[in-house]
Scaffold this motif. Structure first.
Motif, mmCIF file in Angstrom:
data_model
loop_
_atom_site.group_PDB
_atom_site.id
_atom_site.type_symbol
_atom_site.label_atom_id
_atom_site.label_comp_id
_atom_site.label_asym_id
_atom_site.label_seq_id
_atom_site.Cartn_x
_atom_site.Cartn_y
_atom_site.Cartn_z
ATOM 1 N N THR A 721 38.246 2.603 54.574
ATOM 2 C CA THR A 721 38.108 1.221 54.930
ATOM 3 C C THR A 721 37.481 1.219 56.228
ATOM 4 N N PHE A 722 36.301 0.522 56.355
ATOM 5 C CA PHE A 722 35.588 0.404 57.533
ATOM 6 C C PHE A 722 35.656 -1.090 58.137
ATOM 7 N N HIS A 723 36.015 -1.245 59.251
ATOM 8 C CA HIS A 723 36.326 -2.532 59.882
ATOM 9 C C HIS A 723 34.988 -2.684 60.776
ATOM 10 N N ALA A 724 34.587 -4.125 61.082
ATOM 11 C CA ALA A 724 33.337 -4.455 61.833
ATOM 12 C C ALA A 724 32.189 -3.684 61.306
ATOM 13 N N PRO A 725 31.768 -3.708 60.051
ATOM 14 C CA PRO A 725 30.769 -3.033 59.634
ATOM 15 C C PRO A 725 29.359 -3.284 60.016
ATOM 16 N N GLY A 726 29.172 -4.695 60.761
ATOM 17 C CA GLY A 726 28.016 -5.156 61.488
ATOM 18 C C GLY A 726 27.120 -5.836 60.376
ATOM 19 N N ALA A 727 26.079 -6.396 60.909
ATOM 20 C CA ALA A 727 25.038 -7.288 60.233
ATOM 21 C C ALA A 727 24.202 -6.581 59.353
ATOM 22 N N ASP A 728 23.902 -5.168 59.957
ATOM 23 C CA ASP A 728 22.770 -4.576 59.146
ATOM 24 C C ASP A 728 23.460 -3.436 58.144
ATOM 25 N N GLY A 729 24.601 -3.791 57.644
ATOM 26 C CA GLY A 729 25.544 -2.934 56.718
ATOM 27 C C GLY A 729 26.030 -1.546 57.413
ATOM 28 N N LEU A 730 26.493 -0.899 56.339
ATOM 29 C CA LEU A 730 27.120 0.361 56.540
ATOM 30 C C LEU A 730 26.495 1.500 56.101
ATOM 31 N N ARG A 731 25.953 2.527 56.467
ATOM 32 C CA ARG A 731 25.232 3.635 56.091
ATOM 33 C C ARG A 731 26.473 4.733 55.935
ATOM 34 N N ALA A 732 26.617 5.278 54.621
ATOM 35 C CA ALA A 732 27.546 6.224 54.380
ATOM 36 C C ALA A 732 27.161 7.430 53.554
ATOM 37 N N SER A 733 27.755 8.559 54.049
ATOM 38 C CA SER A 733 26.880 9.913 53.427
ATOM 39 C C SER A 733 28.371 10.713 52.756
ATOM 40 N N PHE A 734 28.235 11.223 51.719
ATOM 41 C CA PHE A 734 29.252 11.989 51.166
ATOM 42 C C PHE A 734 28.537 13.378 50.476
ATOM 43 N N THR A 735 29.349 14.372 50.864
ATOM 44 C CA THR A 735 29.009 15.917 50.343
ATOM 45 C C THR A 735 29.955 15.972 49.010
ATOM 46 N N VAL A 736 29.560 16.389 48.149
ATOM 47 C CA VAL A 736 30.443 16.540 46.764
ATOM 48 C C VAL A 736 30.029 17.786 46.297
ATOM 49 N N ASP A 737 31.213 18.638 46.062
ATOM 50 C CA ASP A 737 31.168 20.057 45.334
ATOM 51 C C ASP A 737 31.337 19.643 43.999
ATOM 52 N N GLY A 738 30.501 19.879 43.059
ATOM 53 C CA GLY A 738 30.597 19.875 41.595
ATOM 54 C C GLY A 738 29.817 18.959 41.116
ATOM 55 N N GLY A 739 28.988 19.254 39.791
ATOM 56 C CA GLY A 739 28.015 18.578 39.388
ATOM 57 C C GLY A 739 28.409 17.452 38.377
ATOM 58 N N GLN A 740 29.688 16.879 38.466
ATOM 59 C CA GLN A 740 30.251 15.699 37.501
ATOM 60 C C GLN A 740 29.556 14.449 38.071
ATOM 61 N N PRO A 741 29.644 13.575 37.120
ATOM 62 C CA PRO A 741 29.221 12.031 37.644
ATOM 63 C C PRO A 741 30.107 11.512 38.829
#
Length: 791
Positions: A721-741
């Motif tokens: 949960t990200f508070h005060a995301p700002g007018a330009d939006g929120l940039r989020a990155s995820f690193t996932v191990d495994g090739g599932q959907p």
């Protein structure tokens, strides 16, 4: 200890003080109780023209009026304006003032975390020859539905006025760092960002945190770092209004509550004290936390203590105090002072109480006034008031809820004073009725010793489980045992009265302040807890109260039964009168409303919407929207895993956040996904992300340039949960191990239910409850991120 009939029926001829002596004794003890209570009251506020080196509540209140004029939730324009004002004020005072723009993070459980963009105001007052840094902390943000005049504009204003007074006086030895944090209400993220990334926090130090959970009452040091003996000594020496209790520290350590101070303690490089005023909780976190409700006497006491402690610690050797002492101290307020002793004396006092009560029981047996069996019976009977009196007090509150259902959603009424007195009177009535019924049959001394047995036992139990609270039972038991032994071994009326006076006085100065402080701390919602402490006090006063009853050794006396019945009857009448006064005084109106907690949640995937409430027993207004208790199909912020009341709602035409895939690559065998989340509704103050993999593992995540804490990683799902995301939006990155959907559910939250289909504004006398989710609008939608590119 009162005279007693011999075990074999012969009457002792020990003289007994008459009823006049009893009335005088009780009057003296009541006067002492009044003095104990009055000593906790904050002082009169100092005027704006008070000497410049002193703290002035009137000068501080001018800052409260500015900072607490409007809602200023983290990330809002109003909070940005307050930040700019604070920077200008502190810079004008000559402090080196900067704004820390950062992202803070605080884990709330496995696979979950809270984050926020923050703007911390950090100002430095340099010392002459620093031995360390003293941190003065408060938070400048408010909740979403209240202006936060007390919580925590009062704390911020206290620090601003304190550093003004410090600048006007001699320079301190140590550096003073003022830290006004952001997003405390949301997630403690401002404090976390400061501790984890600001250079001034690197070496740790001693911190004074200033908070509020009400609008009035004495400021209380309710939390400390472990090994607090040195800091407790400094507080006792410096604070002009030293209201603090080591038992409060023990209780708070066992609670799940957090403040910015929790972040410092978790870091491990800081020691310190956490202070707050807690009475007047009905306005807490609501639209009624206005400057006009803040008690300026409370502000004066808070400022006096803060300024005095800043000067004390500012000239101490902080290289010693920033490290935990060998142990905690035991301390408690007594008639305007702070009594304290080292933790190593906790067990000797507890053991001494047990020995004293044991010796008293033996002395009574040798004088033929009791026996082992009778003493054991007296102890068993003494359990009755210890159990029944708190239950009766809780029953009084439940009865008030039945009469006024609006109380069911409140921690405390708006005007709780008469009800608190009613609880005390109910406890006294139960104890005195029990005593009146049994004293002739069992014997006053036997009952008194039975009570002391449980006080001594409780002192020992607390010594093991919560050492800082052992004094509450051990000291009255020790005093009762010693004075009871003196009274037993003498036939002097003066000594008997003196013994009752001393034991009663010890019980009052130890227990009365705790009774007074526990009422606002826990509220009448849990009336049984302060009622239990009240019960300990009343039973400890029985040797003095006994003198109000007819002499049991003189046999039936004309009017004796009436005199004995009058004692509990008086308490019953007082309880009824106080309850009636409370009902008369505490009426509901627009300025003293009944709280109502309501959330609107919309799932754009299914097109379904719901009303939800965290009220345990929804009030009349809330019940118009909810009709049962069942979990929602979506894990919404503040509602996931909670026991909520829900009801169907009409779906509004509100869009879920827009999710744009920025990149989706495979790097080092892991899938790297970066997305941009843009809310498509005005006024969004939080964005929640719920990323799930079908059998994979989330091994890394990053939000707005800040790594998500490791505690949230390592699962097939991550929630942020990200508070005060700002007018330009929120940039989020995820690193996932495994090739599932992979799928990503996004939820955004805004405030205000007006205009939603089916919503009717609350009538006068009902207002949004003081919770972080009151009047929150949540909109969710799911984006499929697929399997991604193959390695």
């Amino acid at each position: 200890m009162p005279a007693e009939r011999h075990q074999h029926g012969a009457r002792r001829r020990d003289p007994r003080p008459g009823p006049v002596a009893g009335l005088v004794l009780v009057a003296l003890l009541l006067g002492l109780a009044g003095w104990s209570v009055a000593s906790l009251r904050p002082p009169a506020p100092a005027a704006a023209d008070a000497p410049v080196t002193q703290f002035s509540a009137d000068r501080a209140f001018a800052h409260v009026q500015q900072l607490g004029a409007h809602v200023h939730v983290a990330g809002s324009d109003a909070d940005a304006a307050n930040v700019a004002s604070l920077v200008a004020t502190l810079t004008g005072l000559g402090l080196d003032t900067r704004v820390q723009n950062s992202v803070g993070a605080w884990s709330s459980g496995p696979g979950t975390t809270e984050m926020a963009r923050v703007r911390n105001v950090v100002a430095v007052l340099p010392g002459t020859h620093p031995t360390g840094r003293l941190f003065l902390m408060a938070h400048h943000d408010s909740v979403q539905n209240g202006p936060g005049a007390s919580d925590d504009a009062a704390g911020v204003s206290t620090l601003v006025e304190s550093v003004r007074a410090l600048k006007a006086g001699p320079r301190l030895r140590n550096d003073v760092v003022v830290v006004l944090t952001d997003a405390e209400e949301a997630c403690l993220c401002g404090a976390e960002a400061f501790v984890s990334s600001h250079p001034l926090a690197a070496g740790g130090g001693v911190a004074l945190n200033v908070e509020a959970r009400g609008t009035t009452g004495p400021p209380i040091v309710f939390e400390t770092s472990r090994g607090n003996a040195g800091l407790a000594a400094a507080f006792a020496a410096a604070a002009p209004h030293p209201v603090a209790s080591s038992f409060a520290v023990e209780v708070y350590r066992a609670l799940p509550n957090d403040t910015d101070f929790s972040v410092l303690l978790a870091d491990g490089r800081f020691t310190g004290l956490n202070a707050a005023f807690i009475d007047g909780a009905a306005a807490y976190h609501t639209s009624h936390d206005l400057p006009g409700r803040l008690d300026r006497r409370t502000l004066q006491a808070l400022g006096d203590n803060t300024l005095a402690m800043a000067r004390e610690l500012g000239n101490r050797d902080l290289s010693v105090l920033k490290k935990p002492a060998a142990g905690d101290a035991t301390y408690f307020p007594v008639l305007g002072a702070l009594v304290r002793y080292p933790g190593r004396l906790v067990w000797p006092f507890a053991a001494g109480a047990m020995v004293a009560v044991g010796v008293l029981a033996v002395a009574l047996r040798r004088r033929g006034s009791s026996s082992v069996r009778r003493t054991a019976g007296g102890a068993a009977l003494a359990l009755l008031p210890l159990v029944l009196a708190p239950l009766a007090a809780q029953g009084l509150w439940w009865s008030l809820i039945a009469f006024r259902p609006g109380y069911g959603t409140m921690l405390d009424p708006w005007r709780p004073g008469w009800y608190r007195l009613a609880v005390v009177a109910v406890v006294a009535a139960v104890v005195l009725l029990w005593y009146a019924l049994l004293r002739r049959r069992v014997g006053p001394a036997t009952l008194a010793v039975g009570v002391l047995v449980w006080l001594a036992v409780l002192g020992g139990v607390l010594a093991g489980l919560a050492p800082g609270g052992s004094y509450l039972a051990a000291l009255p038991a020790l005093a009762g045992g010693v004075t009871g032994l003196v009274a037993t071994l003498t036939s002097s009326r003066v000594v008997a009265v003196g013994a009752a006076l001393v034991s009663g006085a010890v019980a009052i100065v130890v227990l009365a302040p705790t009774v007074v402080l526990f009422f606002p701390a826990l509220g009448l919602r849990t009336a049984a807890v302060p009622a239990f402490v009240t019960t300990l006090l009343v039973v400890a006063l029985l040797p003095a109260i006994e003198l109000l009853f007819a002499d049991p050794d003189r046999g039936p006396v004309r009017g004796g039964w009436l005199r004995s019945a009058a004692v509990p009857a008086t308490a019953i009448v007082v309880a009824a009168a106080c309850t009636a006064a409370g009902l008369s005084v505490d009426s509901t109106d627009a300025d003293h409303p009944v709280p109502s907690q309501l959330v609107y949640a919309l799932d754009t995937d299914s097109g379904h919407a719901w009303w939800a409430s965290t009220e345990q027993h929804p009030g009349t207004y809330t019940s118009l929207y909810v009709d049962g208790r069942k979990p929602l199909p979506v894990d919404y912020p503040y509602l996931a895993g909670a026991d909520v009341a829900t009801g169907p709602a009409r779906a509004a035409h509100l869009p879920a956040p827009e999710v744009t895939t920025v990149s989706d690559t495979v790097l080092g065998g892991h899938r790297e996904i970066t997305v941009l989340i843009r809310p498509r509704r005005p006024g969004v103050r939080l964005v929640a992300l719920d990323l799930r993999t079908a059998g994979g593992t989330v091994v890394g995540a990053r939000m707005a340039g800040r790594d998500v804490p490791d505690a949230a990683l390592g699962h097939d799902r991550i929630r942020v949960t990200f508070h005060a995301p700002g007018a330009d939006g929120l940039r989020a990155s995820f690193t996932v191990d495994g090739g599932q959907p992979v799928s990503l559910r996004t939820i955004d939250g805004s405030d205000g239910l007006t205009g939603l289909p089916g919503f009717a504004p609350r009538p006068a006398g009902i207002d949004a409850a003081g919770t972080h989710s009151s009047d929150l609008v949540l909109v969710s939608g799911t984006t499929s991120l697929g399997r991604g590119p193959q390695a």
